[in-house]
Design an enzyme around this catalytic site. Structure first.
Site, short mmCIF file in Angstrom:
data_model
loop_
_atom_site.label_atom_id
_atom_site.label_comp_id
_atom_site.label_asym_id
_atom_site.label_seq_id
_atom_site.Cartn_x
_atom_site.Cartn_y
_atom_site.Cartn_z
CB ALA A 124 24.89 -22.43 13.79
CB SER A 151 21.48 -21.37 10.44
OG SER A 151 21.79 -20.81 11.50
CE1 TYR A 174 20.76 -15.77 15.92
CE2 TYR A 174 21.80 -17.13 14.82
CZ TYR A 174 21.61 -17.10 15.78
OH TYR A 174 21.07 -18.36 16.44
CB THR A 200 17.41 -15.74 15.99
OG1 THR A 200 16.22 -17.15 15.84
CG2 THR A 200 17.42 -16.46 17.17
NE ARG A 209 25.65 -20.19 23.22
CZ ARG A 209 24.71 -20.58 22.22
NH1 ARG A 209 25.61 -20.49 20.96
NH2 ARG A 209 23.52 -19.22 22.02
CE LYS A 275 14.37 -20.64 16.98
NZ LYS A 275 15.40 -20.32 17.58
CG HIS A 299 19.19 -19.94 20.66
ND1 HIS A 299 18.72 -18.32 20.80
CD2 HIS A 299 19.61 -20.69 20.59
CE1 HIS A 299 20.10 -18.40 18.95
NE2 HIS A 299 20.07 -19.65 19.16
NE ARG A 333 16.90 -34.67 21.96
CZ ARG A 333 17.22 -33.56 21.80
NH1 ARG A 333 15.71 -32.67 21.48
NH2 ARG A 333 17.48 -32.64 22.70
#
Length: 410
Positions: A124, A151, A174, A200, A209, A275, A299, A333
């Site tokens: 996002a 997104s 979404y 998603t 969070r 997803k 996620h 990574r």
């Protein structure tokens, strides 16, 4: 990036602080952590040698609220760490004396030819990282010959992203309580030339969070969620906690279920990737309900903490998928991470946070360089592992924790 562009970037990112009120601490840039090995401020971009270095530079450059939003995971962040550490426990079984004078990593995803099995995941609000946001990301993906996934909560609309020129793009969806809104979003994505829907399914509500709660995260007032700009849904209200969590609680449909995957197929002819699948049971249900593919995802470790790393779930899903394409995101990574995912059956991987960090550091050029680094590392790993093409990468090229446990029991 030119000096004028750098000044514009700095002004855009920090304009929240340019008021008569004292600057809130949540919007100030981080100092480097103690013991960090940040390159000197005047280092050239050419001296960045791996993808992880972009995160260190982005942390210095971004406001604290923005960096924390991009970087943090849910609750104790165990899964956030495990997404990376699980890759380190998978070891190679390289083969030698194989002709690797020509390495080919081109592949085909849902009928579309791309240059490599490394794609851009949905994330996002790219314009919090750089003024050009998703438009820069889209150009970088096209330049690299790969797929970008936009997104739902982007700061550039599907139409704006389409306007940057040709490219293979997916739209992450979404499902909102207002199903007419969902129909509109899907139709707009189709009309803008997007090639697939990534649905998603792991976000009936937002995970806890804690960094966002402490920072009282909210979309900066100079930005909007562009796909909703004309619908009074493009901004977030201030709250005592995370503004995004409140937004999601008010808009996302908690009743989303497998029947809705079938419903989605009645409003679009685009292939649907599910997803957020992590188990064999949900893989079977995805197949039964018409999914064109599965993205193994937690996620970015931002929803339920203490779930396994995605790389640890991959093989279970692949075995149950029985040939349906399976993709992975989370923790990638290095090119060696991509090799490991391919060896365990993934058709490709999606990259999330490294896109945001490289975008913050150097805009479109940063994203291009990040993708090129991963490409170069994958080609190197294949050459050293004895694989001239993607089809040469097999399960026999890696050893997992499960392999070692089974061998110990013999």
């Amino acid at each position: 990036m030119s000096s004028s562009a750098k000044r514009h970037h700095a002004i855009s990112l920090f304009q929240l602080q340019d008021t008569d009120e004292p600057s809130p601490s949540c919007l100030r840039a981080h100092p480097p952590s103690i013991g960090s090995t940040l390159p000197p401020p005047d280092m050239g971009m050419e001296l960045i040698t791996n993808v992880s270095e972009y995160e260190k530079l982005a942390r210095e450059k971004l406001p604290k609220m923005v960096y924390d939003y991009y970087a943090s995971g849910a609750e104790d962040q165990w899964t956030l760490r495990e997404n990376r550490e699980a890759f380190s426990r998978i070891l190679f079984r390289p083969r030698v004396l194989i002709d690797v004078s020509h390495i080919n990593i081109a592949t085909n995803i849902l009928g579309f030819d791309i240059s490599m099995p490394i794609m851009i995941a949905p994330s996002a609000m790219h314009k919090m990282a750089h003024p050009e946001g998703e438009l820069a990301t889209a150009r970088a993906a096209t330049s690299a010959g790969t797929i970008m996934t936009l997104s739902t909560l982007a700061t550039s609309s599907v139409e704006e992203v389409n306007s940057v020129g040709p490219g293979i793009r997916f739209f992450q969806l979404y499902v909102f309580k207002d199903r007419n809104l969902v129909r509109q979003l899907v139709r707009r994505a189709e009309m803008a030339g997007f090639k697939a829907i990534a649905l998603t399914v792991d976000t009936p509500i937002l995970g806890r969070r804690e960094a966002d709660i402490k920072n009282r995260f909210i979309l900066p007032p100079h930005l909007v969620l562009k796909n909703f700009e004309a619908l009074d849904l493009g901004t977030m209200d201030k709250t005592d906690g995370s503004g995004l969590a409140s937004y999601v609680a008010g808009q996302f449909d908690r009743s989303l279920c497998w029947e809705d995957v079938k419903w989605l197929q009645t409003i679009t002819s685009l292939p649907i990737l599910v997803k957020g699948v992590m188990t064999a049971e949900d893989t079977r249900l995805a197949i039964e309900n018409g999914a064109a593919g599965i993205i193994v995802s937690n996620h970015g470790a931002r929803q339920l903490d203490y779930v396994p790393a995605t790389i640890s779930c991959l093989e279970e899903v692949v075995k149950e998928a029985k040939g349906l394409p399976v993709f992975l995101d989370g923790g990638v990574r290095r090119g060696t991470d991509v090799f490991k995912a391919l060896a365990l059956g993934a058709a490709g991987v999606f990259i999330g946070r490294p896109v945001l960090y490289s975008l913050a550091v150097d805009g479109e050029a940063g994203v291009r360089k990040m993708l090129q680094m991963l490409r170069d590392e994958l080609e190197l790993a294949m050459a050293l592992g004895g694989c001239a093409s993607l089809r040469d990468i097999t399960r026999a090229h890696v050893v997992t924790d499960g392999d070692r446990i089974r061998r110990a029991r013999l």
